[in-house]
Each structure stands twice: as C-alpha cells, then as structure tokens.
Design a protein around this motif. Structure first.
Motif, PDB file in Angstrom:
ATOM      1  N   PRO A  70     -47.556 -53.496  38.096  1.00 43.78           N
ATOM      2  CA  PRO A  70     -47.506 -54.784  37.413  1.00 43.78           C
ATOM      3  C   PRO A  70     -46.331 -54.598  36.259  1.00 43.78           C
ATOM      4  O   PRO A  70     -45.987 -53.538  35.763  1.00 43.78           O
ATOM      5  N   GLU A  71     -46.050 -56.028  35.943  1.00 40.68           N
ATOM      6  CA  GLU A  71     -45.004 -56.147  34.895  1.00 40.68           C
ATOM      7  C   GLU A  71     -45.767 -55.644  33.448  1.00 40.68           C
ATOM      8  O   GLU A  71     -47.079 -55.857  33.263  1.00 40.68           O
ATOM      9  N   GLY A  72     -44.970 -54.900  32.568  1.00 44.41           N
ATOM     10  CA  GLY A  72     -45.571 -54.507  31.767  1.00 44.41           C
ATOM     11  C   GLY A  72     -46.436 -53.235  31.709  1.00 44.41           C
ATOM     12  O   GLY A  72     -47.221 -52.710  30.618  1.00 44.41           O
ATOM     13  N   ARG A  73     -46.538 -52.452  32.885  1.00 42.82           N
ATOM     14  CA  ARG A  73     -46.811 -51.170  33.205  1.00 42.82           C
ATOM     15  C   ARG A  73     -48.334 -51.171  33.356  1.00 42.82           C
ATOM     16  O   ARG A  73     -49.137 -50.536  34.228  1.00 42.82           O
ATOM     17  N   HIS A  74     -49.148 -51.746  32.159  1.00 47.27           N
ATOM     18  CA  HIS A  74     -50.604 -51.563  32.167  1.00 47.27           C
ATOM     19  C   HIS A  74     -51.184 -50.232  32.433  1.00 47.27           C
ATOM     20  O   HIS A  74     -52.040 -50.062  33.504  1.00 47.27           O
ATOM     21  N   VAL A  75     -50.611 -49.267  31.768  1.00 50.08           N
ATOM     22  CA  VAL A  75     -51.259 -47.946  31.974  1.00 50.08           C
ATOM     23  C   VAL A  75     -52.582 -48.030  31.112  1.00 50.08           C
ATOM     24  O   VAL A  75     -52.924 -48.985  30.166  1.00 50.08           O
ATOM     25  N   PHE A  76     -53.736 -47.324  31.321  1.00 47.82           N
ATOM     26  CA  PHE A  76     -54.991 -47.338  30.865  1.00 47.82           C
ATOM     27  C   PHE A  76     -55.149 -46.601  29.537  1.00 47.82           C
ATOM     28  O   PHE A  76     -54.976 -45.231  29.835  1.00 47.82           O
ATOM     29  N   SER A  77     -54.963 -47.203  28.575  1.00 48.35           N
ATOM     30  CA  SER A  77     -55.211 -46.529  27.149  1.00 48.35           C
ATOM     31  C   SER A  77     -56.523 -45.825  27.029  1.00 48.35           C
ATOM     32  O   SER A  77     -57.674 -46.235  27.330  1.00 48.35           O
ATOM     33  N   GLY A  78     -56.574 -44.581  26.431  1.00 43.25           N
ATOM     34  CA  GLY A  78     -57.654 -43.978  26.177  1.00 43.25           C
ATOM     35  C   GLY A  78     -58.142 -43.145  27.321  1.00 43.25           C
ATOM     36  O   GLY A  78     -59.141 -42.211  27.310  1.00 43.25           O
ATOM     37  N   LEU A  79     -57.326 -43.210  28.451  1.00 40.48           N
ATOM     38  CA  LEU A  79     -57.480 -42.179  29.555  1.00 40.48           C
ATOM     39  C   LEU A  79     -56.117 -41.300  29.362  1.00 40.48           C
ATOM     40  O   LEU A  79     -55.084 -41.793  29.065  1.00 40.48           O
ATOM     41  N   THR A  80     -56.232 -40.124  29.724  1.00 37.68           N
ATOM     42  CA  THR A  80     -55.233 -39.110  29.745  1.00 37.68           C
ATOM     43  C   THR A  80     -54.394 -39.672  30.959  1.00 37.68           C
ATOM     44  O   THR A  80     -54.606 -40.368  31.729  1.00 37.68           O
ATOM     45  N   VAL A  81     -52.910 -38.899  30.896  1.00 41.30           N
ATOM     46  CA  VAL A  81     -52.089 -39.094  31.937  1.00 41.30           C
ATOM     47  C   VAL A  81     -52.516 -38.604  33.136  1.00 41.30           C
ATOM     48  O   VAL A  81     -52.413 -39.503  34.340  1.00 41.30           O
TER      49      VAL A  81
END
Length: 234
Positions: free
Chosen positions: A82-93
C-alpha cells in the motif's frame, strides 16, 4: 492475467472511478499514472478487495474476484504493497515478514522465501530483530515489498513505492522492481514519478478524474507531448 472491465467505484455519492477498463498480461510491468486524486489508489484497493465497486468486473486468471474477500484474493495470488508502506510498528522486521506468510502452511517454503527476501534486501537481514518503525523510509519500503513477496504473489500491486524517498533510494527501488518482474512476478504499478515508472513499464494507462484518458507502451507515453506536458515537466 488481470482484466478490469467497466469498473465504477463510489465513496458515498462521490464517483471516484468511472467506467475504467484495462488489462495486465502475464509477465508485464504496467503503470497507472495520473495526478493526485485521479483514482489510482482506489483502483488498486478495489482489485485487492478493500473497496467494493458499484459496477464492473475484475477477472484474475479468468476468475471474477469482484465480490470475494481480501484474504481469498491474497490466497489467489495477488499481493498489495500500500501507499505509505504500512509496516507494523512494535513488530520486528522478521515478524513483519512473517505476517506476509499468514495464509501459508508450508513452513520450509516460507523459510526459503524469507532467505530469498534477505538476499534481495540485505539491509533487512542486518536489521532482522529491529522494530520496523525505526527503519528509514527506504528500508520500510523494502520491508513492505519483502512482506508481500513472502505471500508468493503472481501479481504484485505497488502503490507509490517511491513516495518520500531520496533520489538514490528511488533508483534502487525501481531496480528491485525490475528484478522482481524478471524473476516471474507480474506487476501493476501506481506511481506519481511518471518518468521513472514508464521507463520500466511495458505499457501504461493515464488517469484523469476517475477515467482513463490515454494508454500505450511505456516508450510511446514517454514520447507523447500530452503526457510530457502534464506529468513529465516537458
């Protein structure tokens, strides 16, 4: 591979997309270009099941996916960055990448695909235990793309992958997109950086206020006076 026919999408009484038709053939990179608000993101969200169309059909591998749930669309072979990437903060790579495999049962296959992601994006392996929210913008984009690839897509939907990135990172991201395509993944790309997008695209479609106004090969659109004036600063 993907056929969109007479697609119309409303947000309440607002018509965001009107009677849009286009196709993506297997093995291609196809770009959707246009100004902000033209409807590019709406189209991707509708293909991936996040929006429900008012009219039209969406065929993926000859099956109409217009009314099926997003989870089943992912399972069918479509992944959406998605636009803006939306990685899950609080979770590791690593945990973010594992989220891309939530529908898969083949643990060995997932492990192999994770290794392939780390080969393609070495910086992610270096930061494997780091909170995803602490990555740079370019690294988050790589993580979002890696997460999508772990789901084994046949068709990858990319929404503004260059947004907010430094020029050096933009070139790197587009080089990676070409590499992903050359390794067998078909790509539908939404991108405001029209010049770079069309340079790597087999074909492109130009959207204005919810409808397609012109289309052609990437090369033809790059040479078009109309496209140059509107989107390439010509």
């Amino acid at each position: 591979m993907l056929e969109v026919n007479n697609l119309t999408v409303h947000y309440g009484v607002i018509e965001a997309i009107r009677d849009v038709s286009f196709e993506v053939r297997q093995g291609e990179i196809v770009s959707l270009i246009g100004a902000n608000g033209a409807g590019k993101t709406t189209i991707l969200q509708t293909i991936s099941g996040l929006n429900k169309p008012s009219n039209g059909s969406i065929y993926f591998k000859q099956k109409n996916i217009r009314s099926i749930a997003p989870k089943k669309i992912v399972k069918s072979g479509i992944s959406h960055v998605p636009e803006g990437r939306h990685v899950f903060s609080g979770l590791t790579v690593k945990e973010n990448l594992e989220m891309g495999a939530f529908l898969r049962k083949d643990k060995e296959g997932v492990k192999k695909d994770m290794a392939t992601v780390f080969e393609r994006f070495p910086v992610l392996e270096e930061r494997v235990a780091q909170d995803a929210a602490t990555l740079s913008g370019g690294e988050q984009q790589m993580l979002a793309m890696g997460r999508a690839l772990v789901s084994q897509p046949k068709l990858l939907l990319l929404d503004e992958p260059s947004m907010g990135l430094a020029p050096l990172f933009i070139r790197e991201i587009f080089s990676i997109i070409e590499d992903i395509n050359q390794n067998g993944t078909t790509i539908l790309l939404v991108e405001q950086n029209a010049k770079v997008a069309l340079e790597i695209s087999n074909r492109g479609y130009v959207l204005e206020t919810g409808k397609i106004v012109t289309s052609g090969t990437g090369e033809k659109l790059l040479e078009s006076d109309e496209v140059q004036k509107a989107y390439l600063g010509g």
